[in-house]
Enzyme design. Structure first.
Site, PDB file in Angstrom:
ATOM      1  N   CYS A 177       0.895  -1.156   0.000  1.00 43.25           N
ATOM      2  CA  CYS A 177       0.000   0.000   0.000  1.00 43.25           C
ATOM      3  C   CYS A 177       0.926   1.196   0.000  1.00 43.25           C
ATOM      4  O   CYS A 177       1.607   1.467   0.983  1.00 43.25           O
ATOM      5  CB  CYS A 177      -0.905   0.017   1.226  1.00 43.25           C
ATOM      6  SG  CYS A 177      -1.886   1.531   1.306  1.00 43.25           S
ATOM      7  N   CYS A 189      -0.571   4.371   2.492  1.00 43.35           N
ATOM      8  CA  CYS A 189      -0.617   4.215   3.951  1.00 43.35           C
ATOM      9  C   CYS A 189      -0.280   2.780   4.283  1.00 43.35           C
ATOM     10  O   CYS A 189       0.871   2.396   4.227  1.00 43.35           O
ATOM     11  CB  CYS A 189      -1.936   4.676   4.540  1.00 43.35           C
ATOM     12  SG  CYS A 189      -3.416   4.110   3.704  1.00 43.35           S
ATOM     13  N   SER A 190      -1.255   1.966   4.591  1.00 42.64           N
ATOM     14  CA  SER A 190      -0.934   0.595   4.972  1.00 42.64           C
ATOM     15  C   SER A 190      -2.176  -0.257   4.879  1.00 42.64           C
ATOM     16  O   SER A 190      -2.405  -1.102   5.726  1.00 42.64           O
ATOM     17  CB  SER A 190      -0.423   0.570   6.389  1.00 42.64           C
ATOM     18  OG  SER A 190      -1.439   1.119   7.195  1.00 42.64           O
ATOM     19  N   CYS A 191      -2.999  -0.028   3.855  1.00 44.22           N
ATOM     20  CA  CYS A 191      -4.178  -0.857   3.660  1.00 44.22           C
ATOM     21  C   CYS A 191      -3.688  -2.292   3.527  1.00 44.22           C
ATOM     22  O   CYS A 191      -2.659  -2.551   2.902  1.00 44.22           O
ATOM     23  CB  CYS A 191      -4.934  -0.428   2.412  1.00 44.22           C
ATOM     24  SG  CYS A 191      -5.536   1.264   2.530  1.00 44.22           S
TER      25      CYS A 191
END
Lengths: 102, 212
Positions: B109, B112-114
């Protein structure tokens, strides 16, 4: 996983507010991405260990955007908690009322 | 002595600024009736103990052994995974990308950090780091190499950038020499990293070595 309890609390707050319908997950992801980009621009090497700091800052931002809270109230409440700690003898549970500003 | 030099003042040392900020926000939101402490506890309990890469390993091993499930998984992963009891909470769609002899898939991602929480739990720190987020796109082969994963020159690496609406799970190739293995035994060959795509599923030999 979570390194400290506050990370878990901040994580859960976002999920709970989202599940209550106070913001969409797309809105959340946008605010979080922006926060991460800001931190990087500000010199954070962003190696993954500061992730929940970004998460918390994004949570404060979206809470204000959605009028769930505001900066004054947050700062006031923070000093109240600090006072509560300082007024509570070591080993006793910390109650917010111990920090009431009289 | 636990309270060190402060024992002459009878007080409690306040926690870190970060912790105070969370406490401030949480106590205000609870007071306003916007969140309930028991909801927060149950969310934390779920993510600390109930969801994790075992869910994903279950999905992968089932896809390896049950052609009908695999078909359903490739058609609509969100639904297929929900049929095993793994349901998303953010209304996101899950897409499964299958490794083949020619194509290797890698998930990132970039913003962000999906991450596919329902099947993998929460992401490891390196997944959230800026170097991984940029290099998985700019130089995926080098990233794989750092994880000890060497692919043949012929195989193409495809990087999938997750979003808040779309999360990806890699279906690794079933290791050779596992033809008669049960679904349960196969699960042990499927690591979190293999389902992100930075590694391959473990071979039976690697598993024996890990067990020693």
């Amino acid at each position: 996983m979570f390194n400290e309890p506050w990370e878990a609390q901040a994580f859960a707050l976002v999920l709970a507010l989202h599940e209550k319908g106070l913001f969409s997950w797309q809105e959340w992801a946008a605010v979080l991405s922006e926060q991460i980009a800001l931190a990087q621009a500000g010199g954070d090497p962003d190696r993954g260990n500061t992730y929940y700091q970004h998460w918390l800052a994004a949570l404060e931002t979206i809470s204000q955007q959605k009028n769930l809270s505001n900066e004054d109230e947050l700062l006031r409440r923070k000093s109240q908690w600090t006072a509560a700690y300082l007024n509570t003898p070591h080993g006793e549970p910390i109650e917010l009322s111990a920090g009431e500003i009289s | 002595m636990p309270h060190g030099h402060h024992h002459d003042h009878d007080h409690t040392e306040p926690p870190s600024d970060l912790e105070l900020r969370v406490k401030a926000l949480e106590s205000l939101l609870v007071e306003k009736g916007l969140v309930k402490p028991e909801t927060l506890n149950s969310i934390i309990e779920t993510y600390e103990h109930k969801v994790g890469p075992r869910n994903g390993a279950h999905v992968v091993a089932k896809a390896w052994t049950d052609p009908e499930f695999k078909q359903a998984l490739m058609n609509d992963a969100t639904e297929a995974v929900a049929s095993l009891g793994y349901c998303g909470r953010q209304g996101e769609h899950l897409v499964v990308v299958e490794n083949t002899n020619d194509t290797h898939n890698l998930v990132v991602c970039t913003l962000c950090s999906c991450y596919p929480w329902t099947v993998l739990g929460l992401p490891p720190a390196w997944y959230k780091s800026a170097p991984y987020r940029s290099r998985a796109v700019s130089d995926p082969r080098a990233v794989l190499k750092e994880f000890g994963t060497e692919l043949g020159e012929k195989s193409t690496i495809r990087t999938w950038d997750s979003t808040s609406e779309m999360r990806y799970l890699v279906l690794p190739q079933r290791p050779a020499g596992t033809e008669n293995w049960s679904e349960q035994d196969l699960q042990k060959l499927v690591s979190r990293n293999a389902m992100i795509g930075v590694e391959l599923a473990r071979s039976p030999k690697q598993k024996d070595e890990d067990g020693k």
